[in-house]
Design a protein around this motif. Structure first.
Motif, PDB file in Angstrom:
ATOM      1  N   PHE A 266      -7.280  -0.509  -0.044  1.00 63.18           N
ATOM      2  CA  PHE A 266      -6.145  -0.267   0.804  1.00 63.18           C
ATOM      3  C   PHE A 266      -6.470  -0.085   2.259  1.00 63.18           C
ATOM      4  O   PHE A 266      -7.439   0.573   2.509  1.00 63.18           O
ATOM      5  N   PRO A 267      -5.919  -0.840   3.325  1.00 67.42           N
ATOM      6  CA  PRO A 267      -4.808  -1.907   3.018  1.00 67.42           C
ATOM      7  C   PRO A 267      -5.159  -3.306   2.922  1.00 67.42           C
ATOM      8  O   PRO A 267      -4.242  -3.977   3.132  1.00 67.42           O
ATOM      9  N   SER A 269      -6.259  -4.975   0.160  1.00 68.58           N
ATOM     10  CA  SER A 269      -6.293  -5.151  -1.258  1.00 68.58           C
ATOM     11  C   SER A 269      -5.379  -6.431  -1.864  1.00 68.58           C
ATOM     12  O   SER A 269      -5.887  -7.044  -2.856  1.00 68.58           O
ATOM     13  N   ARG A 270      -4.206  -6.846  -0.996  1.00 68.78           N
ATOM     14  CA  ARG A 270      -3.545  -7.832  -1.471  1.00 68.78           C
ATOM     15  C   ARG A 270      -4.390  -9.378  -1.493  1.00 68.78           C
ATOM     16  O   ARG A 270      -3.985 -10.168  -2.363  1.00 68.78           O
ATOM     17  N   THR A 322      -7.570   4.877  -2.653  1.00 67.65           N
ATOM     18  CA  THR A 322      -7.679   3.643  -3.483  1.00 67.65           C
ATOM     19  C   THR A 322      -7.565   3.657  -4.803  1.00 67.65           C
ATOM     20  O   THR A 322      -6.945   2.953  -5.838  1.00 67.65           O
ATOM     21  N   ARG A 605       3.650  -0.989  -1.061  1.00 67.09           N
ATOM     22  CA  ARG A 605       3.813  -1.264   0.412  1.00 67.09           C
ATOM     23  C   ARG A 605       3.601   0.477   1.250  1.00 67.09           C
ATOM     24  O   ARG A 605       2.635   0.282   2.110  1.00 67.09           O
ATOM     25  N   ILE A 608      -0.278   0.711   1.208  1.00 71.58           N
ATOM     26  CA  ILE A 608      -1.032   0.023   2.159  1.00 71.58           C
ATOM     27  C   ILE A 608      -0.578   0.474   3.784  1.00 71.58           C
ATOM     28  O   ILE A 608      -1.463   0.661   4.515  1.00 71.58           O
ATOM     29  N   TYR A 609       0.604   1.072   3.933  1.00 64.56           N
ATOM     30  CA  TYR A 609       0.897   1.921   5.378  1.00 64.56           C
ATOM     31  C   TYR A 609       0.050   2.981   5.441  1.00 64.56           C
ATOM     32  O   TYR A 609      -0.684   3.413   6.435  1.00 64.56           O
ATOM     33  N   THR A 612      -3.576   1.880   6.250  1.00 62.81           N
ATOM     34  CA  THR A 612      -3.633   1.380   7.470  1.00 62.81           C
ATOM     35  C   THR A 612      -3.669   2.374   8.355  1.00 62.81           C
ATOM     36  O   THR A 612      -4.552   2.444   9.398  1.00 62.81           O
TER      37      THR A 612
END
Length: 627
Positions: A266-267, A269-270, A322, A605, A608-609, A612
């Motif tokens: 993360f961020p 991972s997508r 994570t 989400r 992820i924030y 980040t």
């Protein structure tokens, strides 16, 4: 190999023979090199290409080609942002190469103990995945008739990918490592976009820009090294021999940032979640043996330098976060490949956290986790792909009673799942070493991440295992249409998981211990002794009794068939019940996925924030502070 495969007919027997023979040849060569290094007692003799000119020109040409390819495809699919990341990462490196400012050391290729261990992972697991793919791609287009058959192109890409992996783990020169790093980014991008559907294109470009962003971080680290010759190192092996000064920490932080993108933390991972749109062999290759292992490989390499630094603390926190968050997200999904994807992200987070501690126990745990995760996850992805071909679904809920429907695949999957979370398989023992490392680091947060993350890991694996082993009245055996060529890969991986349980003490003493000696110049006591090994053997035997008992004992001819208890009168078929108003209603039993508490829409989400912010803080404080 890649060129030969590209020239053969798509459905020819010759193609399969070339892949199998060529694959096993590469495997034998990799094992020979690895064994030679591991048994040598002195890895300093395995240094090659100390002075080279022609290969450097080849690397420059390759970097230009990769940049041109990315720009061409970005324009073709109107994804112009990828061009920016490619130019920002590649142009500074080309400038350094062409102006003589490149970070060129005396050693270009160096195979030490850690590289030898990675040779075994890539050479055995990676090649077995390629062999599996040769059979899988034959049937893939029978089930996906809307996808153009470009299987030769796909299989050739897999071997190019493995070649880049061998090049990366063999390289000691930082400039060469960057080159092979970019090859893996582009190859993964091309494999993810294989079907050319809009979803595949979008997911492939997401993987591309995220990995190219990491490449920009790597290039920035190279640039910093070239502008600061007082750093005193130009090879990766020299980084850990340099004190953790402020100058050294800056490029190490940039390299660690690149590793975070590659290992799908993360961020970032997508991109790994989106890789599931590709055929199963691609998922197995990216998730297990190659792509994601590059990131943690780099982190483990620089781990001693991160000890006691802000970079090490931040990397450990990001990895621990994570691990915990991804394990929670894995509970909320029922798609088998998606559970495996979140599990991969979670385990990579734990490996990242271990590497960030910079301690001997942390590195020991990280390497063991890499070994067991590569084999187990590769086996699980391949088995899920075969189950999907047999059943037409990869949903965990549809695997209810799989031990009866597809006993062979179910038995293999049980071993793979046990390898991920149960004792005596190495993942659990490695987590114990990770816990000790976190406790020694004095971080309460890391201990909490590990404890609660392991609890949620147990939850989603136990759900899946329970579904497979459940015996229901309506269970009937399905046709197992798995080709023999795929079993050539699956059976060795299954055997490897079991063998590694018994070989755990030997692996610790002869594979991991020398790596620690080379990295830390010290010794640590063996984690597993003879008495522990005996207990592990007993536990392995007990684990095998689970599927055997379910298959042969619970459904014998004289077994008493008892209807399930439901909130009403069972209608007699275990699929309907009579409610309080006398009406017959359909009965559906499923696992609890807790979507109302922390489903993807609620948790992904925000995670992820948060990550980040953590990554930005690390870069601003460490890198920004240096300028």
């Amino acid at each position: 190999m890649a060129i030969i495969i590209g020239c053969l007919k798509k459905t020819s027997v010759l193609r399969s023979a070339v892949i199998i023979i060529g694959g096993f040849t590469i495997m034998i060569a990799a094992i020979y090199v690895a064994v030679s290094v591991l048994t040598s007692g002195d890895t300093s003799q395995f240094v090659f290409l100390q002075h080279t000119e022609l290969p450097d020109k080849f690397v420059i040409a390759g970097e230009i080609f990769l940049m041109g390819l990315v720009c061409f495809l970005s324009i073709k699919y109107k994804k112009y942002y990828a061009i920016i990341f490619s130019l920002v990462g590649t142009i500074p490196v080309l400038w350094m190469d062409l102006t003589g400012r490149a970070v060129e050391g005396n050693m270009h290729l160096r195979i030490d103990t850690f590289a030898a261990v990675m040779y075994l992972i890539v050479g055995i697991v990676g090649i077995l995945i390629c062999i599996y793919a040769s059979g899988y791609m034959k049937d893939y287009h029978h089930h996906h008739t809307d996808v153009q058959d470009r299987s030769n192109y796909f299989l050739a890409l897999m071997f190019v990918f493995l070649g880049a992996m061998f090049g990366l783990i063999s390289s000691d020169n930082l400039g060469w490592i960057y080159f092979f790093w970019e090859i893996t980014s582009v190859c993964s991008f091309l494999m993810i976009g294989y079907t050319r559907t809009q979803e595949a294109v979008d997911n492939s470009f997401r993987a591309l820009w995220m990995n190219l962003l990491g490449g920009c971080g790597f290039a920035a680290g190279l640039l910093y090294c070239s502008l600061n010759p007082e750093l005193g190192f130009s090879n990766l092996s020299q980084v850990t021999q340099t004190g953790a000064s402020e100058l050294v920490i800056v490029p190490v932080t940039l390299f660690a940032f690149a590793a975070l993108t590659k290992s799908a933390q993360f961020p970032f991972s997508r991109w790994l979640l989106g890789a599931m749109v590709a055929p199963t062999p691609s998922s197995a290759l990216l998730h297990s043996a190659t792509m994601v292992k590059i990131g943690v490989y780099m982190l483990i390499r620089v781990s001693p330098v991160m000890y006691g630094t802000l970079t090490g603390i931040m990397i450990t926190v990001i990895g621990g976060f994570t691990f915990f968050a991804a394990s929670l997200l894995a509970i909320t999904v029922s798609d088998g490949k998606k559970v495996l994807a979140y599990s991969t992200i979670s385990n990579l987070g734990l490996i990242t956290a271990c590497a960030g501690t910079g301690t001997t126990e942390g590195v020991w745990a990280a390497i063991m986790l890499v070994l067991f995760h590569a084999v187990s996850k590769s086996l699980l992805f391949q088995t899920v792909g075969d189950i999907e071909n047999c059943m037409g679904s990869r949903d965990i809920e549809d695997m209810h009673g799989l031990i009866i429907k597809l006993p062979r695949l179910a038995f293999i999957m049980i071993i793979g799942i046990c390898g991920m979370f149960m004792a005596p398989f190495g993942m659990l023992v490695s987590k114990w070493a990770a816990l000790k490392s976190f406790v020694d680091s004095g971080s309460v947060w890391l201990v909490l991440f590990l404890v609660f993350g392991s609890g949620s890991t147990l939850f989603y694996w136990a759900k899946w295992l329970g579904k497979i082993c459940a015996v229901i009245h309506q269970s009937f055996e399905l046709d197992d249409i798995t080709p023999r060529s795929e079993m050539i890969s699956i059976f060795p991986l299954t055997t490897m998981i079991v063998v590694m349980c018994f070989a755990f003490p030997w692996m610790s003493g002869h594979m991991v211990q020398p790596i620690l000696d080379e990295a830390f110049h010290t010794n640590i006591p063996d984690v597993i002794g003879t008495g522990d090994s005996i207990v592990m053997m007993i536990m392995v035997a007990m684990i095998f009794m689970i599927p055997i008992g379910s298959r042969f004992l619970s459904i014998g001819k004289n077994s008493k068939m008892t209807m399930s208890y439901v909130a009403g009168v069972n209608a007699g078929d275990d699929r309907h019940y009579i409610d309080s108003f006398g009406k017959e209603r359909a009965l559906y039993m499923s696992n609890w996925y807790m979507n109302d508490y922390f489903g993807e829409k609620k948790l992904l989400r925000p995670c992820i924030y948060v990550a980040t912010v953590l990554v930005a803080v690390m870069l601003i404080i460490v890198v920004g502070g240096a300028f």
